[in-house]
Design a protein around this motif. Sequence first.
Motif, PDB file in Angstrom:
ATOM      1  N   GLU A   1     -47.509  59.812  37.304  1.00  0.00           N
ATOM      2  CA  GLU A   1     -46.309  60.874  37.900  1.00  0.00           C
ATOM      3  C   GLU A   1     -45.467  60.227  38.736  1.00  0.00           C
ATOM      4  OE1 GLU A   1     -47.382  64.153  41.517  1.00  0.00           O
ATOM      5  OE2 GLU A   1     -49.067  62.851  40.625  1.00  0.00           O
ATOM      6  N   GLY A   2     -44.161  60.877  38.407  1.00  0.00           N
ATOM      7  CA  GLY A   2     -42.910  60.483  39.072  1.00  0.00           C
ATOM      8  C   GLY A   2     -41.974  59.411  38.191  1.00  0.00           C
TER       9      GLY A   2
ATOM     10  N   LEU B   1     -45.381  54.243  24.622  1.00  0.00           N
ATOM     11  CA  LEU B   1     -45.555  53.870  26.051  1.00  0.00           C
ATOM     12  C   LEU B   1     -44.535  54.519  26.896  1.00  0.00           C
ATOM     13  CD1 LEU B   1     -46.530  51.647  27.807  1.00  0.00           C
ATOM     14  CD2 LEU B   1     -44.758  50.208  26.965  1.00  0.00           C
ATOM     15  N   GLY B   2     -45.166  55.131  28.058  1.00  0.00           N
ATOM     16  CA  GLY B   2     -44.196  55.977  28.887  1.00  0.00           C
ATOM     17  C   GLY B   2     -44.338  57.372  28.834  1.00  0.00           C
ATOM     18  N   TRP B   3     -45.193  57.972  27.776  1.00  0.00           N
ATOM     19  CA  TRP B   3     -45.140  59.268  27.560  1.00  0.00           C
ATOM     20  C   TRP B   3     -46.492  59.782  27.712  1.00  0.00           C
ATOM     21  CZ3 TRP B   3     -41.116  56.770  25.518  1.00  0.00           C
ATOM     22  CH2 TRP B   3     -39.845  57.210  25.727  1.00  0.00           C
ATOM     23  N   GLY B   4     -46.946  61.177  27.915  1.00  0.00           N
ATOM     24  CA  GLY B   4     -48.334  61.721  28.050  1.00  0.00           C
ATOM     25  C   GLY B   4     -49.162  60.785  28.844  1.00  0.00           C
ATOM     26  N   ASP B   5     -50.212  60.526  28.149  1.00  0.00           N
ATOM     27  CA  ASP B   5     -51.360  59.819  29.015  1.00  0.00           C
ATOM     28  C   ASP B   5     -50.802  58.460  29.350  1.00  0.00           C
ATOM     29  OD1 ASP B   5     -53.608  61.465  29.103  1.00  0.00           O
ATOM     30  OD2 ASP B   5     -53.390  61.641  27.073  1.00  0.00           O
TER      31      ASP B   5
ATOM     32  N   LYS C   1     -38.460  63.830  28.933  1.00  0.00           N
ATOM     33  CA  LYS C   1     -39.528  64.423  29.161  1.00  0.00           C
ATOM     34  C   LYS C   1     -41.042  63.735  29.101  1.00  0.00           C
ATOM     35  CE  LYS C   1     -41.728  69.189  28.969  1.00  0.00           C
ATOM     36  NZ  LYS C   1     -41.707  69.129  30.275  1.00  0.00           N
ATOM     37  N   PHE C   2     -41.413  62.967  30.120  1.00  0.00           N
ATOM     38  CA  PHE C   2     -42.453  62.067  29.849  1.00  0.00           C
ATOM     39  C   PHE C   2     -43.945  62.543  30.109  1.00  0.00           C
ATOM     40  CE2 PHE C   2     -38.424  60.169  31.423  1.00  0.00           C
ATOM     41  CZ  PHE C   2     -38.269  59.499  30.416  1.00  0.00           C
ATOM     42  N   ASP C   3     -44.149  63.999  30.760  1.00  0.00           N
ATOM     43  CA  ASP C   3     -45.394  64.387  30.886  1.00  0.00           C
ATOM     44  C   ASP C   3     -46.180  64.687  29.937  1.00  0.00           C
ATOM     45  OD1 ASP C   3     -43.579  66.583  30.633  1.00  0.00           O
ATOM     46  OD2 ASP C   3     -45.184  68.051  31.309  1.00  0.00           O
TER      47      ASP C   3
END
Length: 391
Positions: A202-203, A194-198, A143-145
């Motif tokens: 997208e995608g 690196l790769g999560w949140g900010d 879950k990266f968002d």
Amino acid sequence: MKKNVITLLATACVTCFTSTAFSAASGPEYQTQAFDSPDRTFPLFYEQLKERMPFALAWNDDIKNPKQWRKRGLEKARDVIFPYQDNTPFMPMVIDEIDRGDYIAQKIVFNISAESRVMALKLIPKGRGPFPAALFLHDHGSKFDIGKEKFVETWNNDARLASSQDWAQRYFSGRYPGDELAKRGYVVLSIDALGWGDRSVEGFKTDSQQALASNLFNLGSSFAGIIALEDARAAQFLAHQPEVDRKRVAAVGFSMGAFRAWQVTALSDDITAGVVDCWMGTMKGLMVPGNNQLKGQSAFSMLHPTISKYLDYPDIAALSAPKPMLVFAGGQDTLFPIDSVETAFNKMHSVWDANQADDKLTTKIWPNKGHTFTEDMQEEAFDWLDSQFVR
């Protein structure tokens, strides 16, 4: 004479193909498959490769000087894990702030490396410091968002707040562990890997990690190495905040964040205690069919090339000794076989014991828990941390 040489060579070739590995009596004279099924990329000869993992610097009971072992192990671990050294000035800036009663919540920007200026969530208790502090290291979860928002409640971003609330319900009994520790009087810092949140896009999805990891390998680094370096930098940043008591700075993590927590507790002099939930085992014990460590993707965030030449996972964690460390495991956690967890715990206890500090290491398997960090686990962990940091 030439005919005799040809005969000898032919005999040698027959001997080669009828060796123990590929005998005519047991089947074909060559390997007809490398894997046991098309969806498995673990080679059939993986057991032989596991036997080749030397762990040359691993702890064993014949070691008489634990301090010397730690010094040598830390030197090698830092050399293998960190892709480079970074002393870039942090240059922090507060960009948003709200009052949460007992503490202030800030969105703060700083240079986590020469290449990356990032936004983090920081919680500061009200009152007179200096305060104890905790670096919160989030899980993977595919879950990266959200990243930092998994541990600390965000604001002015409805989509991320809703996403983090769902995550908190799923794993944390509906709570934000970072906010809970801030209520106890801790300065809290929660960052994005690196790769999560900010630091995602997208995608970005599970498959994206393999390409990211490959590109970082080609660039002379690694996905796991970048994360490890940035965690150590975040620890340094937190420890040097004016509100923080540098002698009382913990790393707290769940799942992949737990891996990061014991890793940074070992590698960073700025971390003085570790709280580790749901990530510990031996390398060989986790290398079993079906385990996430063998599926690529998420594993790349925790795989350091060549580290198995020198140290196993519990060895790296034990480089923390004699710092206080608490490690939880779930008895129903299918990602971490219990025998592997128990073997790792036993090795860790032997290292803390050799340092006359076994009372500083607490390990516990929660029989009825899976892969989670529920309210009762949080409360026990935070009570333990309070007891280690009492003045």
